[in-house]
Design a protein around this motif. Sequence first.
Motif, PDB file in Angstrom:
ATOM      1  N   VAL A  52      14.680   4.002   5.077  1.00 52.55           N
ATOM      2  CA  VAL A  52      15.421   4.846   4.343  1.00 52.55           C
ATOM      3  C   VAL A  52      16.862   4.799   5.388  1.00 52.55           C
ATOM      4  N   SER A  53      17.706   4.293   4.950  1.00 51.57           N
ATOM      5  CA  SER A  53      19.112   4.324   5.786  1.00 51.57           C
ATOM      6  C   SER A  53      18.732   3.754   7.401  1.00 51.57           C
ATOM      7  N   HIS A  54      18.703   4.449   8.134  1.00 49.35           N
ATOM      8  CA  HIS A  54      18.286   4.155   9.481  1.00 49.35           C
ATOM      9  C   HIS A  54      16.856   4.310  10.179  1.00 49.35           C
ATOM     10  N   ILE A  55      16.289   4.886   9.007  1.00 51.75           N
ATOM     11  CA  ILE A  55      14.937   5.380   9.368  1.00 51.75           C
ATOM     12  C   ILE A  55      13.836   4.391   8.749  1.00 51.75           C
ATOM     13  N   SER A  56      12.893   3.820   9.545  1.00 56.56           N
ATOM     14  CA  SER A  56      11.979   3.158   9.072  1.00 56.56           C
ATOM     15  C   SER A  56      10.655   3.690   9.379  1.00 56.56           C
ATOM     16  N   VAL A  57       9.832   3.732   8.474  1.00 53.16           N
ATOM     17  CA  VAL A  57       8.468   4.371   8.526  1.00 53.16           C
ATOM     18  C   VAL A  57       7.146   3.359   7.933  1.00 53.16           C
ATOM     19  N   THR A  58       6.175   3.278   8.859  1.00 52.88           N
ATOM     20  CA  THR A  58       5.106   2.561   8.171  1.00 52.88           C
ATOM     21  C   THR A  58       3.853   3.633   7.934  1.00 52.88           C
ATOM     22  N   PHE A  59       3.416   3.359   6.783  1.00 53.11           N
ATOM     23  CA  PHE A  59       2.619   4.748   6.540  1.00 53.11           C
ATOM     24  C   PHE A  59       1.109   4.062   6.542  1.00 53.11           C
ATOM     25  N   ASP A  60       0.253   4.655   7.195  1.00 47.41           N
ATOM     26  CA  ASP A  60      -1.433   4.377   6.922  1.00 47.41           C
ATOM     27  C   ASP A  60      -1.821   4.858   5.905  1.00 47.41           C
ATOM     28  N   VAL A  61      -2.018   3.972   4.641  1.00 47.94           N
ATOM     29  CA  VAL A  61      -2.196   4.397   3.531  1.00 47.94           C
ATOM     30  C   VAL A  61      -3.733   4.533   3.016  1.00 47.94           C
ATOM     31  N   ASN A  62      -4.598   5.558   2.389  1.00 47.99           N
ATOM     32  CA  ASN A  62      -5.607   5.508   1.968  1.00 47.99           C
ATOM     33  C   ASN A  62      -5.607   5.508   0.380  1.00 47.99           C
ATOM     34  N   ALA A  63      -6.002   4.525  -0.141  1.00 50.05           N
ATOM     35  CA  ALA A  63      -5.824   4.376  -1.868  1.00 50.05           C
ATOM     36  C   ALA A  63      -7.107   4.612  -2.415  1.00 50.05           C
ATOM     37  N   GLU A  64      -7.183   5.382  -3.448  1.00 55.24           N
ATOM     38  CA  GLU A  64      -8.433   5.568  -4.385  1.00 55.24           C
ATOM     39  C   GLU A  64      -8.263   5.701  -5.656  1.00 55.24           C
ATOM     40  N   ILE A  65      -9.029   4.821  -6.510  1.00 55.21           N
ATOM     41  CA  ILE A  65      -9.094   4.733  -7.900  1.00 55.21           C
ATOM     42  C   ILE A  65      -9.832   6.114  -8.122  1.00 55.21           C
ATOM     43  N   ILE A  66      -9.036   7.117  -8.854  1.00 56.03           N
ATOM     44  CA  ILE A  66      -9.718   8.276  -9.047  1.00 56.03           C
ATOM     45  C   ILE A  66     -10.093   8.460 -10.846  1.00 56.03           C
ATOM     46  N   GLU A  67      -9.546   7.646 -11.703  1.00 55.74           N
ATOM     47  CA  GLU A  67     -10.175   7.517 -12.899  1.00 55.74           C
ATOM     48  C   GLU A  67      -9.737   6.084 -13.501  1.00 55.74           C
ATOM     49  N   GLU A  68     -10.705   5.705 -14.335  1.00 59.39           N
ATOM     50  CA  GLU A  68     -10.471   4.620 -15.112  1.00 59.39           C
ATOM     51  C   GLU A  68     -11.248   4.429 -16.385  1.00 59.39           C
ATOM     52  N   VAL A  69     -10.644   3.955 -17.488  1.00 55.39           N
ATOM     53  CA  VAL A  69     -11.259   3.593 -18.810  1.00 55.39           C
ATOM     54  C   VAL A  69     -11.021   2.066 -18.864  1.00 55.39           C
ATOM     55  N   GLU A  75      -5.961   5.136 -12.827  1.00 52.18           N
ATOM     56  CA  GLU A  75      -5.351   6.243 -12.086  1.00 52.18           C
ATOM     57  C   GLU A  75      -5.503   6.158 -10.621  1.00 52.18           C
ATOM     58  N   PHE A  76      -4.462   5.988  -9.678  1.00 52.20           N
ATOM     59  CA  PHE A  76      -4.824   5.971  -8.345  1.00 52.20           C
ATOM     60  C   PHE A  76      -4.223   7.063  -7.697  1.00 52.20           C
ATOM     61  N   LYS A  77      -4.803   7.444  -6.515  1.00 53.38           N
ATOM     62  CA  LYS A  77      -4.213   8.372  -5.540  1.00 53.38           C
ATOM     63  C   LYS A  77      -4.191   7.966  -4.363  1.00 53.38           C
TER      64      LYS A  77
END
Length: 160
Positions: A52-69, A75-77
């Motif tokens: 974002v503009s002059h700020i760069s960020v790397t996120f350590d992301v945890n992903a979870e499928i919280i609902e599925e049909v 649906e992901f969180k």
Amino acid sequence: MEFEGEFSVASTLSETWAFLQDPEQLGTVIPNCQNIEVIDDTHYTAEIGVSVSHISVTFDVNAEIIEEVEEEYLEFKLTGNAKDGDSRMEATVAVDLSEGEDADVTDLDWEARVDVTGRIMNMGSRIVKSVGQRQINKTIENVKGELGEVETEESGGLLG
């Protein structure tokens, strides 16, 4: 921040579902996503970079499928902390899938809610939302690139 939209891909419902269920394939369409690690069928981790503009960020992301049909709804969180600094993100992404007019087309209706805190928000919510929309647009473009773009009259299918 809230986002929503719809798009179609030139792949069957089962092919599209399989793609969305595969973290490694899904990771290839998310801009600046790397180091995906599958924990189990519904959990995985990744690093996602955002600038974002002059700020760069790397996120350590945890992903979870919280609902599925199966072949209908997914649906992901996502939660993540910046590797450096105090930024944090939390997102929920929901996708409704349905067969298009043709059996070889899948329609995706999606919505996302994203909350970001910390240094990255110093740029202002309008700028951060604009960057988020660009990330989403690029992801959708990449999904279409992987699964196939649906040709329409406007995109040259019948006229071009």
